[in-house]
Scaffold this active site. Sequence first.
Site, short mmCIF file in Angstrom:
data_model
loop_
_atom_site.label_atom_id
_atom_site.label_comp_id
_atom_site.label_asym_id
_atom_site.label_seq_id
_atom_site.Cartn_x
_atom_site.Cartn_y
_atom_site.Cartn_z
CE LYS A 1 10.14 -16.63 2.43
NZ LYS A 1 9.48 -16.97 3.71
CG ASP B 1 -0.20 -4.86 -4.16
OD1 ASP B 1 -0.93 -3.87 -4.02
OD2 ASP B 1 -0.61 -5.95 -4.62
#
Length: 349
Positions: free
Chosen positions: A189, A247
């Site tokens: 990001k 995750d």
Amino acid sequence: MSREHNIAVIGGDGIGPEVTEVALDAAQAQAEKFGFTLNLTDFPQSGAHYLKTGEVLNDDTLEELKKYDAIYLGAVGHPDVKPGIIEKGLLLKLRFELDQYINLRPVKLYSGVETPLKDAGPEELDYVCVRENTGGLYSGVGGFNMKGSKDEVAIQSMVYNRTQVERCLRYAFELAASRPRKTLAMVGKTNVLTYVFDLWDRVFNELGEKEFPEVKREYYHVDAACMFMVKDPRRFDVMVTSNMFGDIVTDLGAETQGGMGMAASGNINPTKSTPSMFEPVHGSAPDIAGQNKANPIAAIMSARMMLEFLGEKEAADDLDKAIDTYTGSNSLTQSTSEAAEKFMAILKG
Ligand code: IPM
Ligand code: MN
């Protein structure tokens, strides 16, 4: 290379022990078939064990576990234990203390498995997610200030050092270089997390340029990666990302490969200085525990990863074929015992 492997088994909670039993039966069948030895030693660590003894994972047990060649873990998590205690005290402690800095999670669609993706078959879905497994938001750096007041502050920091980033990326590059498509997608990001993913991005490009020029580099923001995992998963070969993003995206990946009952993982220390740990991605599923309902395939797939890691490649490949034959000819919604019986028949047939 020794062909005697000592495995510590933590069946854990809920459906953990149920699926572990099936997975290790399959692994033992491969040991017999391919002429190696698996010595299995059970460890009681779990939420249930904590409720009984007050102990999650003490230092002596941790030291004991270090003597094994690998750890097989079913699932941990108990509805009567406050969230975080077993997760941090057992699962994450093992990942951190044993420096299992890679969490390897294949996203692969096996024959006959239903996927929520439109028009996708096994050809379209066969990539591996390399999740960094010791740092980032999982570092536990943070705390409260003025807790309980209306102005209280809670901080949990995404922390990475260059060593952590570099060793994770190096593993991912090596994996990508070993695969026919030689493509590595970094998921981050960089447009918002401009410190942490700037570091990731620089190391990604430096390392790629210098040491892995044959690997094609791609970059995706994590939100776009999620979109493409659904819309066009064929583009992915090896994906590498931070702990928290990994995750999240691997639960999405699991769903695309037929659900949590179909997703395997390895918590790997590539240096082999301490044991690696193999576990299905799913949790202990207390709602169906003890009802003979759990799908053991993710657990079997995790055992397959363990055999490959132990150097028993032939046995692992043969197990993989059996998984594909099983999924190609069976519904995934049968009882655990029925699934086990049918699977073992294929494996031994
Ligand atoms: C996983 C799990 C764990 C994680 C939890 C149980 C701590 O969700 O293995 O993906 O967040 O890593
Ligand atoms: Mn998870």
